[in-house]
Design a protein around this motif. Sequence first.
Motif, PDB file in Angstrom:
ATOM      1  N   GLU A  66      25.486  -3.256  54.195  1.00  0.00           N
ATOM      2  CA  GLU A  66      26.903  -2.989  53.969  1.00  0.00           C
ATOM      3  C   GLU A  66      27.045  -1.542  53.527  1.00  0.00           C
ATOM      4  O   GLU A  66      26.220  -1.032  52.769  1.00  0.00           O
ATOM      5  N   TRP A  67      28.082  -0.913  54.032  1.00  0.00           N
ATOM      6  CA  TRP A  67      28.283   0.511  53.813  1.00  0.00           C
ATOM      7  C   TRP A  67      29.668   0.799  53.261  1.00  0.00           C
ATOM      8  O   TRP A  67      30.640   0.134  53.592  1.00  0.00           O
ATOM      9  N   CYS A  68      29.757   1.876  52.498  1.00  0.00           N
ATOM     10  CA  CYS A  68      31.045   2.499  52.213  1.00  0.00           C
ATOM     11  C   CYS A  68      31.353   3.395  53.404  1.00  0.00           C
ATOM     12  O   CYS A  68      30.459   4.012  53.979  1.00  0.00           O
ATOM     13  N   VAL A  69      32.621   3.454  53.767  1.00  0.00           N
ATOM     14  CA  VAL A  69      33.066   4.304  54.863  1.00  0.00           C
ATOM     15  C   VAL A  69      33.662   5.563  54.252  1.00  0.00           C
ATOM     16  O   VAL A  69      34.649   5.504  53.523  1.00  0.00           O
ATOM     17  N   GLU A  70      33.043   6.708  54.553  1.00  0.00           N
ATOM     18  CA  GLU A  70      33.541   7.987  54.058  1.00  0.00           C
ATOM     19  C   GLU A  70      34.222   8.736  55.190  1.00  0.00           C
ATOM     20  O   GLU A  70      33.697   8.844  56.297  1.00  0.00           O
ATOM     21  N   TYR A  71      35.411   9.257  54.886  1.00  0.00           N
ATOM     22  CA  TYR A  71      36.179  10.074  55.826  1.00  0.00           C
ATOM     23  C   TYR A  71      36.819  11.195  55.025  1.00  0.00           C
ATOM     24  O   TYR A  71      37.435  10.950  53.982  1.00  0.00           O
ATOM     25  N   ALA A  72      36.681  12.409  55.490  1.00  0.00           N
ATOM     26  CA  ALA A  72      37.277  13.580  54.833  1.00  0.00           C
ATOM     27  C   ALA A  72      36.889  13.642  53.354  1.00  0.00           C
ATOM     28  O   ALA A  72      37.714  13.956  52.498  1.00  0.00           O
ATOM     29  N   GLY A  73      35.634  13.304  53.059  1.00  0.00           N
ATOM     30  CA  GLY A  73      35.114  13.450  51.706  1.00  0.00           C
ATOM     31  C   GLY A  73      35.463  12.355  50.727  1.00  0.00           C
ATOM     32  O   GLY A  73      35.191  12.486  49.531  1.00  0.00           O
ATOM     33  N   ARG A  74      36.064  11.258  51.198  1.00  0.00           N
ATOM     34  CA  ARG A  74      36.396  10.174  50.274  1.00  0.00           C
ATOM     35  C   ARG A  74      36.153   8.820  50.924  1.00  0.00           C
ATOM     36  O   ARG A  74      36.144   8.690  52.148  1.00  0.00           O
ATOM     37  N   CYS A  75      35.951   7.837  50.069  1.00  0.00           N
ATOM     38  CA  CYS A  75      35.713   6.475  50.532  1.00  0.00           C
ATOM     39  C   CYS A  75      37.048   5.841  50.920  1.00  0.00           C
ATOM     40  O   CYS A  75      38.006   5.843  50.136  1.00  0.00           O
ATOM     41  N   ILE A  76      37.113   5.310  52.153  1.00  0.00           N
ATOM     42  CA  ILE A  76      38.361   4.717  52.650  1.00  0.00           C
ATOM     43  C   ILE A  76      38.195   3.246  53.032  1.00  0.00           C
ATOM     44  O   ILE A  76      39.161   2.593  53.403  1.00  0.00           O
ATOM     45  N   GLY A  77      36.967   2.725  52.951  1.00  0.00           N
ATOM     46  CA  GLY A  77      36.763   1.335  53.338  1.00  0.00           C
ATOM     47  C   GLY A  77      35.305   0.937  53.295  1.00  0.00           C
ATOM     48  O   GLY A  77      34.473   1.642  52.710  1.00  0.00           O
ATOM     49  N   GLN A  78      35.003  -0.202  53.923  1.00  0.00           N
ATOM     50  CA  GLN A  78      33.640  -0.698  53.984  1.00  0.00           C
ATOM     51  C   GLN A  78      33.400  -1.401  55.311  1.00  0.00           C
ATOM     52  O   GLN A  78      34.344  -1.809  55.987  1.00  0.00           O
ATOM     53  N   ALA A  79      32.124  -1.478  55.676  1.00  0.00           N
ATOM     54  CA  ALA A  79      31.703  -2.179  56.892  1.00  0.00           C
ATOM     55  C   ALA A  79      30.430  -2.947  56.564  1.00  0.00           C
ATOM     56  O   ALA A  79      29.635  -2.505  55.726  1.00  0.00           O
ATOM     57  N   ARG A  80      30.248  -4.107  57.261  1.00  0.00           N
ATOM     58  CA  ARG A  80      29.107  -4.957  56.942  1.00  0.00           C
ATOM     59  C   ARG A  80      28.572  -5.664  58.179  1.00  0.00           C
ATOM     60  O   ARG A  80      29.346  -6.097  59.034  1.00  0.00           O
ATOM     61  N   LEU A  81      27.268  -5.773  58.240  1.00  0.00           N
ATOM     62  CA  LEU A  81      26.588  -6.631  59.206  1.00  0.00           C
ATOM     63  C   LEU A  81      25.827  -7.687  58.417  1.00  0.00           C
ATOM     64  O   LEU A  81      25.054  -7.350  57.514  1.00  0.00           O
ATOM     65  N   THR A  82      26.034  -8.945  58.738  1.00  0.00           N
ATOM     66  CA  THR A  82      25.266 -10.033  58.149  1.00  0.00           C
ATOM     67  C   THR A  82      24.359 -10.558  59.249  1.00  0.00           C
ATOM     68  O   THR A  82      24.825 -11.206  60.183  1.00  0.00           O
TER      69      THR A  82
END
Length: 190
Positions: A66-82
């Motif tokens: 699972e990852w934090c999604v960084e865009y333009a230098g800030r965290c905007i969401g998350q993504a995950r593979l199970t």
Amino acid sequence: MNLSPTIKGEKILLRKPIENDLNDFFKCGRNKELTRMYGGDTHDLQPLTMKDARIFIENILSNKLEWCVEYAGRCIGQARLTVSEDDYRARYAVGLFDPSVWGIGLGTEITQLVLQYAFEELQLHRVDLRVLAYNHRAIACYEKCGFVKEGVEREGAYIEDKFETDVMMSILDREYHVLRDNFVRMDVTN
């Protein structure tokens, strides 16, 4: 322990959480539309607390992929593979908690990056997901990335005093390989 590698795309960086992610998530607060797309109840939406934000970040840390999604230098969401290693498959989930970035194609880039990792690095056969039928923006993103609708679970979710339908979607390795030349390229580091 989180084993998620860092994955870099054109605009997006998928990475392990850092301390400032807590503040980025907290600043966005609770969003009624996002809560509804996740299948939550928006009737009595409570303000987001710093404790809620900390739990969100800790949950990302506790998942293997699972990852934090960084865009333009800030965290905007998350993504995950199970991942289910026995079946060479995974369940995919993504969420952008910052509404200021909705509708500009970031979900597509994130999905493409995760699919590349799933099929090229993990050598999976299948990636699937469930999405609420009324989440048209997400369904369009998934279709753009090669996911195919394979069924529905009619009225399987009870949300805000109403039964809602889930759509099941998937993409197979051979379908991915046909599309991959059109995907944003990734750079993976551990």
